[in-house]
Design an enzyme around this catalytic site. Structure first.
Site, mmCIF file in Angstrom:
data_model
loop_
_atom_site.group_PDB
_atom_site.id
_atom_site.type_symbol
_atom_site.label_atom_id
_atom_site.label_comp_id
_atom_site.label_asym_id
_atom_site.label_seq_id
_atom_site.Cartn_x
_atom_site.Cartn_y
_atom_site.Cartn_z
ATOM 1 C CB CYS A 138 22.589 36.995 78.147
ATOM 2 S SG CYS A 138 23.576 35.968 79.235
ATOM 3 C CG ASP A 140 24.871 35.276 82.406
ATOM 4 O OD1 ASP A 140 24.613 34.272 81.707
ATOM 5 O OD2 ASP A 140 25.960 35.879 82.338
ATOM 6 C CD GLN A 192 23.014 39.146 75.665
ATOM 7 O OE1 GLN A 192 23.536 38.270 74.998
ATOM 8 N NE2 GLN A 192 21.697 39.325 75.684
ATOM 9 N NE ARG A 247 31.598 35.323 72.773
ATOM 10 C CZ ARG A 247 30.380 34.883 73.082
ATOM 11 N NH1 ARG A 247 30.178 33.602 73.345
ATOM 12 N NH2 ARG A 247 29.353 35.703 73.141
ATOM 13 C CG HIS A 253 28.385 39.716 76.338
ATOM 14 N ND1 HIS A 253 28.673 39.964 75.016
ATOM 15 C CD2 HIS A 253 27.595 38.595 76.344
ATOM 16 C CE1 HIS A 253 28.110 39.037 74.263
ATOM 17 N NE2 HIS A 253 27.454 38.201 75.035
ATOM 18 N NE ARG A 286 23.855 39.739 71.238
ATOM 19 C CZ ARG A 286 24.848 38.912 71.579
ATOM 20 N NH1 ARG A 286 24.608 37.894 72.373
ATOM 21 N NH2 ARG A 286 26.086 39.129 71.186
HETATM 22 N N1 CP Z 1 24.410 35.481 74.789
HETATM 23 C C1 CP Z 1 25.471 35.102 74.058
HETATM 24 O O1 CP Z 1 26.456 35.834 73.877
HETATM 25 O O2 CP Z 1 25.357 33.854 73.542
HETATM 26 P P1 CP Z 1 26.503 33.037 72.832
HETATM 27 O O3 CP Z 1 27.535 32.691 73.856
HETATM 28 O O4 CP Z 1 25.802 31.821 72.285
HETATM 29 O O5 CP Z 1 27.099 33.871 71.740
HETATM 30 N N1 NVA Z 2 28.432 35.207 81.601
HETATM 31 C C1 NVA Z 2 28.362 34.282 80.490
HETATM 32 C C2 NVA Z 2 27.723 34.910 79.321
HETATM 33 C C3 NVA Z 2 27.543 33.987 78.136
HETATM 34 C C4 NVA Z 2 26.909 34.664 76.968
HETATM 35 C C5 NVA Z 2 29.761 33.787 80.144
HETATM 36 O O1 NVA Z 2 30.681 34.598 80.050
HETATM 37 O O2 NVA Z 2 29.911 32.572 79.980
#
Ligand code: CP
Ligand code: NVA
Length: 307
Positions: free
Chosen positions: A266, A227, A134, A104, A131, A294
């Site tokens: 999400c 989101d 997700q 990440r 992502h 997930r």
């Molecule tokens: N939805 C998601 O990726 O959550 P986190 O940021 O908590 O991993």
């Molecule tokens: N769009 C959000 C998703 C978090 C899981 C971000 O990137 O912060």
């Protein structure tokens, strides 16, 4: 013969058949936990997380353990990456010790560089652009709710055009399922990605509809997905929050959808911004199932990559 490694980088790298296979495999993984308990025997998989995470990090760590593997949690700041060692050099080191890496980070290019420079599977656990993990869970959650392949199912994404929307657009286009985006004219989906998707749609046959009026967008919806308005790494902008106010998923907005509309998010949610607690905690919400899934979808992905 050496097996050609597969990565999981954007979902653009997966075919319709592979995505469907992953969804079906998840069903079995979810039902038969013990059957998969040795998939990652003797495998060491690192999680390199440069942005906060609750769901993704925990579900990967638990999932790897449940599959019999060993998991290491890393971050760039405490590695030489933080002092300027390149991603390509780091990838060569990953290759020497590890069997896989889940990343990440901010720039998609950095994950792509790592994937190019090692022979072990690389999984995208979120970048500024995509992502995909997700979206696997989202597609599976819809499948489990008998909605994914329902004829004329109306799926509407409302709010900011971000990494989650990009990956949703890819997933739906690959599967040939229509998707409506309700967004402010200033925050419409990425033009380059839309060009790529238009090409894929020629074969898959789906339609992406962009509507600026949120009420028109959600009319008769079976599913509404939202989101956060400010993603990790984005600059907090009061103007953007003001612009997106009409796109809040609240009781009034969802009254334009079908009565049994499913609400997806999400998570994490910024309650009372993009979604009200009243809606997120209502019986229409399947956001908590999405989060649970997930774990199951990522275990299915790892099973696919290592079997
Ligand atoms: N939805 C998601 O990726 O959550 P986190 O940021 O908590 O991993
Ligand atoms: N769009 C959000 C998703 C978090 C899981 C971000 O990137 O912060």
């Amino acid at each position: 013969m050496k097996k050609i490694k597969r990565d999981f980088l954007t979902l653009l790298d997966y075919s319709k058949e592979e995505i469907k296979y992953l969804i079906e495999l998840t069903m079995d993984v979810k039902k038969n936990k013990l059957k998969y308990s040795k998939v990652l025997n003797n495998k060491n998989i690192a999680l390199l997380f440069d942005k906060p995470s609750t769901r993704t990090r925990i579900s990967f760590e638990v999932g790897i353990n449940q599959l019999g593997g060993n998991c290491l949690v890393l971050d760039s700041k405490t590695m030489q990456l933080g002092r300027g060692e390149t991603y390509s050099d780091t990838a060569k080191i990953f290759n020497s010790y590890l069997d896989g890496v889940v990343i990440r980070t901010f720039k998609q290019e950095n994950i792509d560089i790592i994937a190019l420079n090692c022979d072990i599977p690389v999984i995208n656990a979120l970048t500024d652009k995509y992502h995909p993990c997700q979206i696997l869970s989202d597609l599976f959650t819809l499948y489990e709710s008998n909605l994914l392949f329902k004829k004329n199912m109306k799926f509407v994404y409302i709010g900011d055009s971000n990494n989650v929307l990009n990956s949703l657009l890819i997933g739906f286009t690959k599967l040939g399922i229509d998707i409506t985006v309700g967004c402010h004219p200033k925050y419409e989906p990425d033009k380059k990605l839309m060009d790529i998707l238009r090409e894929i749609s020629k074969n898959s046959g789906n339609k992406i509809t962009i509507i600026n009026d949120p009420i028109v967008a959600v009319k008769n919806a079976d599913v509404i997905y939202t989101d956060v308005w400010v993603s990790m790494g984005d600059e907090e902008s009061t103007q953007k929050i003001y612009d997106l106010k009409p796109y809040q998923v609240n009781k009034d907005l969802i009254s334009n959808a079908k009565q049994d509309v499913k609400i997806m998010h999400c998570l994490p949610a910024h309650r009372e911004l993009e979604i009200t607690s009243e809606v997120l905690d209502s019986s229409n919400s399947i956001a908590w199932t999405q989060a649970e899934n997930r774990l199951h979808t990522q275990k299915a992905l790892l099973t696919f990559l290592y079997s």
